[in-house]
Design an enzyme around this catalytic site. Structure first.
Site, short mmCIF file in Angstrom:
data_model
loop_
_atom_site.label_atom_id
_atom_site.label_comp_id
_atom_site.label_asym_id
_atom_site.label_seq_id
_atom_site.Cartn_x
_atom_site.Cartn_y
_atom_site.Cartn_z
N ASP A 155 0.06 -0.43 -5.17
CA ASP A 155 -1.09 0.18 -5.85
C ASP A 155 -0.82 1.55 -6.42
O ASP A 155 -1.42 1.95 -7.42
CB ASP A 155 -2.31 0.22 -4.89
CG ASP A 155 -2.05 1.03 -3.62
OD1 ASP A 155 -0.88 1.35 -3.33
OD2 ASP A 155 -3.03 1.33 -2.91
N ASN A 156 0.10 2.30 -5.78
CA ASN A 156 0.38 3.66 -6.28
C ASN A 156 1.71 4.13 -5.73
O ASN A 156 2.33 3.45 -4.91
CB ASN A 156 -0.75 4.63 -5.87
CG ASN A 156 -1.12 4.57 -4.41
OD1 ASN A 156 -2.18 4.05 -4.03
ND2 ASN A 156 -0.24 5.07 -3.56
N LYS B 268 -6.22 -5.13 3.08
CA LYS B 268 -6.99 -3.95 2.69
C LYS B 268 -7.73 -4.21 1.38
O LYS B 268 -7.10 -4.45 0.36
CB LYS B 268 -6.05 -2.76 2.56
CG LYS B 268 -6.74 -1.46 2.19
CD LYS B 268 -5.72 -0.33 2.25
CE LYS B 268 -6.25 0.95 1.63
NZ LYS B 268 -5.26 2.04 1.71
N HIS C 6 -10.86 -2.13 0.13
CA HIS C 6 -11.00 -0.75 -0.33
C HIS C 6 -11.65 -0.63 -1.71
O HIS C 6 -11.42 0.35 -2.43
CB HIS C 6 -9.61 -0.07 -0.34
CG HIS C 6 -9.68 1.38 0.05
ND1 HIS C 6 -8.69 2.29 -0.22
CD2 HIS C 6 -10.64 2.08 0.70
CE1 HIS C 6 -9.01 3.48 0.24
NE2 HIS C 6 -10.18 3.37 0.81
N ASP D 171 0.86 -1.19 0.00
CA ASP D 171 0.00 0.00 0.00
C ASP D 171 0.90 1.24 0.00
O ASP D 171 1.52 1.55 1.01
CB ASP D 171 -0.89 -0.03 1.24
CG ASP D 171 -2.04 0.96 1.17
OD1 ASP D 171 -2.12 1.71 0.18
OD2 ASP D 171 -2.86 0.97 2.11
N ASP D 172 0.98 1.91 -1.12
CA ASP D 172 1.85 3.08 -1.28
C ASP D 172 3.34 2.69 -1.26
O ASP D 172 4.18 3.50 -0.86
CB ASP D 172 1.62 4.14 -0.20
CG ASP D 172 0.21 4.72 -0.18
OD1 ASP D 172 -0.62 4.26 -0.98
OD2 ASP D 172 -0.03 5.63 0.62
N HIS E 54 1.74 2.20 4.16
CA HIS E 54 0.91 3.41 4.09
C HIS E 54 1.18 4.31 5.30
O HIS E 54 1.48 3.82 6.38
CB HIS E 54 -0.56 2.99 4.08
CG HIS E 54 -1.52 4.04 3.65
ND1 HIS E 54 -1.91 5.07 4.49
CD2 HIS E 54 -2.19 4.23 2.49
CE1 HIS E 54 -2.78 5.84 3.85
NE2 HIS E 54 -2.97 5.36 2.64
N ARG F 160 2.23 9.67 -4.87
CA ARG F 160 0.81 9.30 -4.93
C ARG F 160 -0.08 10.48 -5.32
O ARG F 160 0.15 11.61 -4.88
CB ARG F 160 0.38 8.78 -3.56
CG ARG F 160 -1.03 8.22 -3.53
CD ARG F 160 -1.45 7.85 -2.14
NE ARG F 160 -1.38 9.01 -1.28
CZ ARG F 160 -1.34 8.97 0.05
NH1 ARG F 160 -1.35 7.82 0.68
NH2 ARG F 160 -1.28 10.08 0.76
N ARG G 114 -6.74 -0.27 -7.10
CA ARG G 114 -7.13 -1.65 -6.75
C ARG G 114 -8.27 -2.12 -7.65
O ARG G 114 -8.30 -3.28 -8.08
CB ARG G 114 -7.53 -1.72 -5.28
CG ARG G 114 -6.33 -1.61 -4.37
CD ARG G 114 -6.68 -1.07 -2.99
NE ARG G 114 -5.44 -0.62 -2.35
CZ ARG G 114 -4.72 -1.33 -1.51
NH1 ARG G 114 -5.14 -2.52 -1.13
NH2 ARG G 114 -3.60 -0.86 -1.01
CA LIG Z 1 -2.34 3.08 -1.67
#
Ligand SMILES: [Ca+2]
Length: 527
Positions: free
Chosen positions: A276-277, A126, A128, A34-35, A184, A285, A77
């Site tokens: 994801d980013n 996660k 989301h 995540d990030d 994250h 991001r 996602r």
């Molecule tokens: Ca993320």
């Protein structure tokens, strides 16, 4: 049946082996950070210890030019799990809270297609994304059922959930999606655990203890500061906290892989690791610049050892992951429509051929509309080789800053330094960051930091025209509602900015229709 000679027996033996091979189900493990970015030994960062990611990389093809199509959690996602960009699957922004964005009900997602093909699906961590009917999983432990800290950062809990998923005795092939919440930020939501939740579960007073985690603590002086992050004490401390959190995820990845190994299925499993980013720092991001869109991507197939440990230069997208997983399971993509009667077609491709030989793939696309509900800043992008074109559709608006970056030590320090007129030690200034040109064209061979916008450079006029046409074609193919979005007229008495001045031009569509792009600016060089 008669078998007249040794050749025949060899053929029968091979056939038998093939049948025996097919009898063992193939599985997929998708691991998502995540990030997360390139803070790993696998991507040549020697300041951080990530032994488990590095070991996975030695059994993987390592992609150096992998990109998300959208630099925001839920949209990324949803795009990853559908193979469709955010403007096509409907997840325009973040899924949580009362303003939650959701994918269109008619979307056929990867977990839905897998489930219908008798592949068992599981998600840990996660999620989301929604609605549930579009993204169903047979086994689900997410923020919808548990604390996201427990299922996304507590690596002991994650390990036990993976074990539970594998112990069902179900003989079907499986798709297991382990979506870490690390690395994250959490300084905006749970500041008691530190800027990146790097103290969560570290055994200190009030932090709880994650039994399987041995925290790694970094000196801010030792971190590698990416070119797009200000080299300041505040940012270095932020990065050191991020490293500790990445270390927790790395150890978690080791535990997850060990569970598959212990269950005897690792050698039947395609393992994919990505994020994801971009990392939550300025230009990262929520941006479609390189720091926001470029992602780590490791693809490890037990059936393709010939390229293990090699680096691929092919340009690939997270939109390619849905076709890759479908290809692995030999499941065709269905024929259906989301809008009207036009058949949905995946524009990504299976990555499996790249595991045999280096492909000549050169083009990826991006599409971003929202992050938070209030963060509307639509952008479309195309990268063709080293050239990256970003179209800022509402370029007269200031670029919005997301909440957790805004309150982060790095960004607060940047704001304070700018206000006080002190050196920011950053490669940009805030005015240029907030107010962007309509078209941004960068040549990363000469300008890897994307600091010289070439959209108005006559030498790049043919390239600009080509990229704009490619981008418009992709937008039409993917039914982008913004392809006909409103365009601002010039302000009275004021000329268009250099890269935002315009006359009519046209480009072709897949159906041979000519689009009048009357609002497009005149191309540099008088095109
Ligand atoms: Ca993320």
């Amino acid at each position: 049946m008669r078998c007249p000679g040794p050749v025949c027996w060899a053929l029968l033996l091979a056939l038998g082996l093939c049948r025996a091979h097919r009898a063992r189900p193939r599985h997929v493990l998708l691991i998502l950070a995540d990030d997360g970015g390139f803070e790993s030994g696998a991507y040549n960062n020697s300041a951080i210890a990530t032994p488990h990611l590095d070991a996975l990389a030695r059994r993987s093809l390592v992609f150096r030019n992998a990109f998300t199509s959208v630099s925001s959690c839920s949209p990324s996602r949803a795009s990853l799990l559908t193979g469709l960009p955010q403007h096509q699957n409907g997840m325009y922004g973040l899924h949580q809270g009362v303003h939650h964005f959701s994918s269109f009900e008619g979307v056929r997602s990867l977990p839905l297609l897998l489930s219908r093909a008798s592949v068992r699906t599981g998600i840990i961590g996660k999620k989301h994304v929604g609605p549930e009917a579009v993204f169903p999983f047979d086994f689900a432990h997410t923020e919808e059922t548990d604390s996201v800290l427990q299922v996304g950062r507590n690596i002991t809990r994650i390990r036990l959930l993976v074990r539970e998923f594998l112990r069902t005795g179900d003989s079907r092939p499986f798709f297991l999606y382990v979506a870490f919440h690390d690395p994250h930020r959490c300084g905006h939501s749970q500041p008691q655990y530190g800027a990146f939740c790097e103290k969560f579960g570290n055994g200190e007073s009030g932090m709880g203890r994650i039994p399987d985690w041995t925290p790694q603590v970094y000196d801010p002086q030792d971190v590698q500061v990416p070119y797009f992050v200000p080299d300041t004490p505040a940012a270095r401390a932020d990065l050191a906290a991020q490293y500790t959190t990445i270390g927790r995820m790395d150890q978690g990845i080791g535990l997850v892989l060990q569970e598959l190994r212990a269950a005897g299925v690792l050698n039947d499993t395609l393992v994919i690791f990505t994020s994801d980013n971009g990392i939550p720092f300025p230009s990262g991001r929520t941006n479609l610049y390189w720091p926001g869109a470029a992602e780590p991507l490791l693809v490890s197939s037990p059936e393709h050892p010939s390229r293990w440990g090699q680096v691929s230069e092919a340009y690939v997208s997270l939109l390619d992951l849905t076709p890759t997983v479908l290809d692995w399971f030999s499941i065709p993509y269905p024929r259906y429509a989301i809008f009207g009667s036009k058949t949905v077609r995946l524009t990504g491709r299976s990555l499996l051929p790249a595991l045999d030989a280096e492909p000549a793939w050169s083009t990826v696309f991006g599409s971003q509309s929202h992050h938070e509900a209030t963060m509307f800043y639509p952008m479309r992008s195309v990268q063709r080789g080293a050239l990256r074109l970003v179209h800022n559709l509402h370029f007269r608006m200031p670029f919005p800053i997301d909440q957790d970056l805004y309150v982060s030590p790095t960004f607060q320090d940047l704001l304070n330094r700018t206000a006080a007129g002190r050196p920011t030690r950053w490669y940009k200034d805030l005015h240029g960051y907030y107010y962007r040109e309509r078209w941004e064209l960068y040549d990363l061979r000469r300008d890897p930091r994307e600091t010289q916008n070439l959209a108005a450079d006559p030498r790049y006029a043919p390239a600009l025209e080509l990229l704009r046409a490619q981008l418009a074609k992709w937008q039409w193919e993917t039914q982008d509602p913004w392809v006909c979005g409103p365009v601002l007229a010039p302000l009275p008495g004021r000329a268009w900015p250099a890269s935002g001045t315009g006359t009519a031009s046209s480009t072709g569509t897949p159906g041979g229709r000519s689009l009048m792009l009357a609002s497009f600016p005149p191309l540099p060089g008088g095109v």
